[in-house]
Design a protein around this motif. Structure first.
Motif, PDB file in Angstrom:
ATOM      1  N   ALA A  47       2.382 -29.602  65.792  1.00 51.61           N
ATOM      2  CA  ALA A  47       2.653 -30.082  67.147  1.00 51.61           C
ATOM      3  C   ALA A  47       1.377 -30.065  67.982  1.00 51.61           C
ATOM      4  O   ALA A  47       1.327 -29.504  69.086  1.00 51.61           O
ATOM      5  CB  ALA A  47       3.738 -29.230  67.795  1.00 51.61           C
ATOM      6  N   PHE A  48       0.323 -30.674  67.433  1.00 44.69           N
ATOM      7  CA  PHE A  48      -0.929 -30.850  68.170  1.00 44.69           C
ATOM      8  C   PHE A  48      -0.808 -32.069  69.080  1.00 44.69           C
ATOM      9  O   PHE A  48      -0.110 -33.030  68.768  1.00 44.69           O
ATOM     10  CB  PHE A  48      -2.101 -31.067  67.201  1.00 44.69           C
ATOM     11  CG  PHE A  48      -2.497 -29.852  66.419  1.00 44.69           C
ATOM     12  CD1 PHE A  48      -3.378 -28.919  66.949  1.00 44.69           C
ATOM     13  CD2 PHE A  48      -1.999 -29.639  65.145  1.00 44.69           C
ATOM     14  CE1 PHE A  48      -3.761 -27.801  66.230  1.00 44.69           C
ATOM     15  CE2 PHE A  48      -2.370 -28.530  64.408  1.00 44.69           C
ATOM     16  CZ  PHE A  48      -3.255 -27.601  64.950  1.00 44.69           C
ATOM     17  N   GLU A  92      -2.619 -21.354  68.495  1.00 43.18           N
ATOM     18  CA  GLU A  92      -2.940 -20.882  69.840  1.00 43.18           C
ATOM     19  C   GLU A  92      -1.743 -21.088  70.769  1.00 43.18           C
ATOM     20  O   GLU A  92      -1.442 -20.239  71.613  1.00 43.18           O
ATOM     21  CB  GLU A  92      -4.163 -21.602  70.383  1.00 43.18           C
ATOM     22  CG  GLU A  92      -5.464 -21.210  69.690  1.00 43.18           C
ATOM     23  CD  GLU A  92      -6.653 -21.919  70.294  1.00 43.18           C
ATOM     24  OE1 GLU A  92      -6.677 -22.095  71.525  1.00 43.18           O
ATOM     25  OE2 GLU A  92      -7.558 -22.302  69.537  1.00 43.18           O
ATOM     26  N   ALA A  93      -1.055 -22.201  70.613  1.00 43.68           N
ATOM     27  CA  ALA A  93       0.104 -22.492  71.465  1.00 43.68           C
ATOM     28  C   ALA A  93       1.304 -21.628  71.102  1.00 43.68           C
ATOM     29  O   ALA A  93       2.149 -21.338  71.952  1.00 43.68           O
ATOM     30  CB  ALA A  93       0.466 -23.971  71.361  1.00 43.68           C
ATOM     31  N   LEU A  94       1.405 -21.218  69.835  1.00 47.53           N
ATOM     32  CA  LEU A  94       2.574 -20.473  69.372  1.00 47.53           C
ATOM     33  C   LEU A  94       2.416 -18.962  69.502  1.00 47.53           C
ATOM     34  O   LEU A  94       3.417 -18.233  69.515  1.00 47.53           O
ATOM     35  CB  LEU A  94       2.849 -20.806  67.896  1.00 47.53           C
ATOM     36  CG  LEU A  94       3.057 -22.280  67.525  1.00 47.53           C
ATOM     37  CD1 LEU A  94       3.349 -22.409  66.031  1.00 47.53           C
ATOM     38  CD2 LEU A  94       4.157 -22.922  68.342  1.00 47.53           C
ATOM     39  N   HIS A  95       1.196 -18.480  69.592  1.00 39.66           N
ATOM     40  CA  HIS A  95       0.920 -17.053  69.420  1.00 39.66           C
ATOM     41  C   HIS A  95       1.678 -16.161  70.399  1.00 39.66           C
ATOM     42  O   HIS A  95       2.193 -15.103  70.016  1.00 39.66           O
ATOM     43  CB  HIS A  95      -0.581 -16.789  69.547  1.00 39.66           C
ATOM     44  CG  HIS A  95      -0.947 -15.352  69.371  1.00 39.66           C
ATOM     45  ND1 HIS A  95      -1.044 -14.752  68.122  1.00 39.66           N
ATOM     46  CD2 HIS A  95      -1.217 -14.372  70.287  1.00 39.66           C
ATOM     47  CE1 HIS A  95      -1.357 -13.481  68.280  1.00 39.66           C
ATOM     48  NE2 HIS A  95      -1.466 -13.222  69.571  1.00 39.66           N
ATOM     49  N   GLN A 137      -2.516  -6.344  57.341  1.00 45.43           N
ATOM     50  CA  GLN A 137      -3.401  -6.340  58.500  1.00 45.43           C
ATOM     51  C   GLN A 137      -2.666  -6.804  59.762  1.00 45.43           C
ATOM     52  O   GLN A 137      -1.754  -7.624  59.680  1.00 45.43           O
ATOM     53  CB  GLN A 137      -4.610  -7.248  58.260  1.00 45.43           C
ATOM     54  CG  GLN A 137      -5.570  -6.751  57.201  1.00 45.43           C
ATOM     55  CD  GLN A 137      -6.817  -7.619  57.132  1.00 45.43           C
ATOM     56  OE1 GLN A 137      -7.084  -8.422  58.018  1.00 45.43           O
ATOM     57  NE2 GLN A 137      -7.586  -7.443  56.064  1.00 45.43           N
ATOM     58  N   PRO A 138      -3.060  -6.320  60.912  1.00 42.33           N
ATOM     59  CA  PRO A 138      -2.435  -6.804  62.152  1.00 42.33           C
ATOM     60  C   PRO A 138      -2.799  -8.261  62.411  1.00 42.33           C
ATOM     61  O   PRO A 138      -3.866  -8.734  62.005  1.00 42.33           O
ATOM     62  CB  PRO A 138      -3.013  -5.886  63.225  1.00 42.33           C
ATOM     63  CG  PRO A 138      -4.291  -5.366  62.645  1.00 42.33           C
ATOM     64  CD  PRO A 138      -4.057  -5.264  61.171  1.00 42.33           C
ATOM     65  N   LEU A 139      -1.912  -8.941  63.081  1.00 40.60           N
ATOM     66  CA  LEU A 139      -2.145 -10.334  63.445  1.00 40.60           C
ATOM     67  C   LEU A 139      -3.110 -10.406  64.622  1.00 40.60           C
ATOM     68  O   LEU A 139      -2.910  -9.744  65.639  1.00 40.60           O
ATOM     69  CB  LEU A 139      -0.811 -10.992  63.814  1.00 40.60           C
ATOM     70  CG  LEU A 139      -0.848 -12.449  64.248  1.00 40.60           C
ATOM     71  CD1 LEU A 139      -1.283 -13.347  63.099  1.00 40.60           C
ATOM     72  CD2 LEU A 139       0.527 -12.879  64.768  1.00 40.60           C
ATOM     73  N   LYS A 140      -4.165 -11.211  64.475  1.00 37.35           N
ATOM     74  CA  LYS A 140      -5.135 -11.380  65.553  1.00 37.35           C
ATOM     75  C   LYS A 140      -4.790 -12.609  66.389  1.00 37.35           C
ATOM     76  O   LYS A 140      -4.191 -13.558  65.896  1.00 37.35           O
ATOM     77  CB  LYS A 140      -6.545 -11.546  64.974  1.00 37.35           C
ATOM     78  CG  LYS A 140      -7.047 -10.353  64.187  1.00 37.35           C
ATOM     79  CD  LYS A 140      -8.421 -10.648  63.609  1.00 37.35           C
ATOM     80  CE  LYS A 140      -8.940  -9.482  62.778  1.00 37.35           C
ATOM     81  NZ  LYS A 140     -10.257  -9.800  62.173  1.00 37.35           N
ATOM     82  N   ARG A 141      -5.197 -12.577  67.640  1.00 40.27           N
ATOM     83  CA  ARG A 141      -5.038 -13.758  68.482  1.00 40.27           C
ATOM     84  C   ARG A 141      -5.904 -14.884  67.919  1.00 40.27           C
ATOM     85  O   ARG A 141      -7.087 -14.685  67.659  1.00 40.27           O
ATOM     86  CB  ARG A 141      -5.432 -13.448  69.919  1.00 40.27           C
ATOM     87  CG  ARG A 141      -5.393 -14.663  70.842  1.00 40.27           C
ATOM     88  CD  ARG A 141      -5.624 -14.283  72.281  1.00 40.27           C
ATOM     89  NE  ARG A 141      -4.468 -13.555  72.809  1.00 40.27           N
ATOM     90  CZ  ARG A 141      -3.370 -14.142  73.275  1.00 40.27           C
ATOM     91  NH1 ARG A 141      -3.271 -15.468  73.282  1.00 40.27           N
ATOM     92  NH2 ARG A 141      -2.377 -13.418  73.739  1.00 40.27           N
ATOM     93  N   PRO A 142      -5.335 -16.072  67.711  1.00 39.71           N
ATOM     94  CA  PRO A 142      -6.097 -17.173  67.124  1.00 39.71           C
ATOM     95  C   PRO A 142      -7.020 -17.847  68.144  1.00 39.71           C
ATOM     96  O   PRO A 142      -6.619 -18.752  68.867  1.00 39.71           O
ATOM     97  CB  PRO A 142      -5.003 -18.134  66.634  1.00 39.71           C
ATOM     98  CG  PRO A 142      -3.822 -17.842  67.491  1.00 39.71           C
ATOM     99  CD  PRO A 142      -3.913 -16.394  67.868  1.00 39.71           C
ATOM    100  N   ARG A 143      -8.264 -17.393  68.183  1.00 43.79           N
ATOM    101  CA  ARG A 143      -9.242 -17.925  69.138  1.00 43.79           C
ATOM    102  C   ARG A 143     -10.268 -18.839  68.466  1.00 43.79           C
ATOM    103  O   ARG A 143     -11.035 -19.512  69.158  1.00 43.79           O
ATOM    104  CB  ARG A 143      -9.983 -16.784  69.820  1.00 43.79           C
ATOM    105  CG  ARG A 143      -9.095 -15.838  70.616  1.00 43.79           C
ATOM    106  CD  ARG A 143      -9.951 -14.781  71.297  1.00 43.79           C
ATOM    107  NE  ARG A 143      -9.149 -13.781  71.992  1.00 43.79           N
ATOM    108  CZ  ARG A 143      -8.658 -13.914  73.216  1.00 43.79           C
ATOM    109  NH1 ARG A 143      -8.881 -15.028  73.885  1.00 43.79           N
ATOM    110  NH2 ARG A 143      -7.956 -12.949  73.772  1.00 43.79           N
ATOM    111  N   SER A 144     -10.315 -18.837  67.140  1.00 44.58           N
ATOM    112  CA  SER A 144     -11.300 -19.625  66.410  1.00 44.58           C
ATOM    113  C   SER A 144     -10.627 -20.210  65.187  1.00 44.58           C
ATOM    114  O   SER A 144      -9.456 -19.929  64.894  1.00 44.58           O
ATOM    115  CB  SER A 144     -12.471 -18.739  65.978  1.00 44.58           C
ATOM    116  OG  SER A 144     -12.019 -17.757  65.051  1.00 44.58           O
ATOM    117  N   LEU A 145     -11.365 -21.009  64.420  1.00 44.45           N
ATOM    118  CA  LEU A 145     -10.801 -21.592  63.207  1.00 44.45           C
ATOM    119  C   LEU A 145     -10.399 -20.501  62.218  1.00 44.45           C
ATOM    120  O   LEU A 145      -9.365 -20.588  61.568  1.00 44.45           O
ATOM    121  CB  LEU A 145     -11.805 -22.556  62.562  1.00 44.45           C
ATOM    122  CG  LEU A 145     -12.058 -23.863  63.325  1.00 44.45           C
ATOM    123  CD1 LEU A 145     -13.109 -24.694  62.611  1.00 44.45           C
ATOM    124  CD2 LEU A 145     -10.773 -24.667  63.481  1.00 44.45           C
TER     125      LEU A 145
END
Length: 303
Positions: A47-48, A92-95, A137-145
């Motif tokens: 959904a981009f 990024e939109a779903l996080h 591992q913990p889920l990181k905020r998606p800020r990069s590729l």
């Protein structure tokens, strides 16, 4: 009073092709002579808002990115569509909404893991695919590729959350449970013109999840081919019917529909012709698949 009848359509990896999916659903509704009540998408919806979004994989940027029309109100889905995340999404939109939210009118993200009641059906879901290095591992905020890529992998707490659920009508997963080709080979010979997929397709975590939760139906995508097999079917492991869907390149193997009476499926079929390929009481396996076209889909691993 008789239980309510529902027509539910499942769609394989959409990869941004929202318009064609709508057209297919219109055709299915006409063929069945009734509305499609609910649409379920098994991940990689993408959904981009822009086709050239740098967060899309290079292989995807030549594909449509039609979601902006729906997000901006230019178009509206005619039926409620609920989707899980695959490994190619706008993470990024779903996080910030791991429990799900509405992205546009009639377009809903179910969330990373859990269960929701939709039109009286108990629908479990697990987004993403298995990557052993990231599982604990913990889920990181998606800020990069790179961090967007890791958002497409499910985590142990999410699997545990779904594993604790019971009485599930449908389970949506993106990646196949491991071992489906072997299971099919044990039970039946592939029909003429259709080959079994590679033995390594799928992951063991999802397979154990299915064998723990025992959903009545399992719907999955990712590997871009249609497949059908039953798991369980004895006192220790109740029957789960698995339907794997092709990507949304052609409807014959990427659309799978089910008619429910109450919470039980009375009949089901592939594509948009409305032709029934399975009825309650019949075996579920390779024999229910549509006749193969001249060529098999090229993709067998998802991407």
């Amino acid at each position: 009073m008789a239980p309510e009848s529902l027509l539910v359509a499942a769609v394989g990896d959409i990869h941004g092709r929202f318009r064609r999916v709508e057209t297919w659903l219109d055709a299915l509704a006409e063929a069945r002579g009734r509305p499609v009540d609910l649409v379920l998408a098994v991940g990689d919806v993408e959904a981009f808002r822009h086709a050239d979004d740098h967060r899309r994989k290079a292989a995807k940027r030549a594909m449509p990115a039609e979601f902006a029309e729906y997000a901006d109100g230019v178009r509206e889905m005619k039926r409620p569509l609920y989707f899980i995340a695959g490994n190619n999404e706008d993470f990024e939109a779903l996080h910030d909404s791991p429990e799900g939210f509405q992205l546009a009118p009639n377009v809903h993200y179910l969330g990373r893991a859990g269960l929701k009641e939709l039109q009286g059906l108990r629908v479990g879901y697990l987004s993403g695919i298995h990557a052993p290095r990231f599982y604990e591992q913990p889920l990181k905020r998606p800020r990069s590729l790179d961090t967007a890529k890791q958002a497409g992998y499910f985590r142990a707490p999410e699997v545990e959350k779904v594993a604790a659920l019971r009485d599930m009508d449908l389970l949506l997963v993106h990646e196949w449970p491991r071992g489906l080709p072997q299971r099919a080979q044990e039970r039946e010979v592939p029909p003429p013109g259709r080959t079994l997929p590679s033995y390594w397709i799928g992951n063991p975590i999802t397979r154990r999840l299915v064998e723990t939760v025992h959903p009545k139906w399992v719907l999955c995508g990712h590997s871009h081919r249609a497949f059908a097999v039953s798991l369980g079917g004895n006192a220790a492991r109740p029957l789960s019917r698995v339907a794997c869907l092709d990507q949304a390149a052609r409807p014959e193997e990427s659309v799978f529909w089910m008619e429910f009476q109450g919470r039980e499926v009375t009949c089901a079929g592939w594509g948009i012709s409305g032709q029934v390929s399975w009825r309650a009481g019949q075996p579920w396996g390779l024999g229910v698949l549509p006749a193969p076209l001249d060529t098999e889909p090229l993709g067998t691993t998802g991407y």
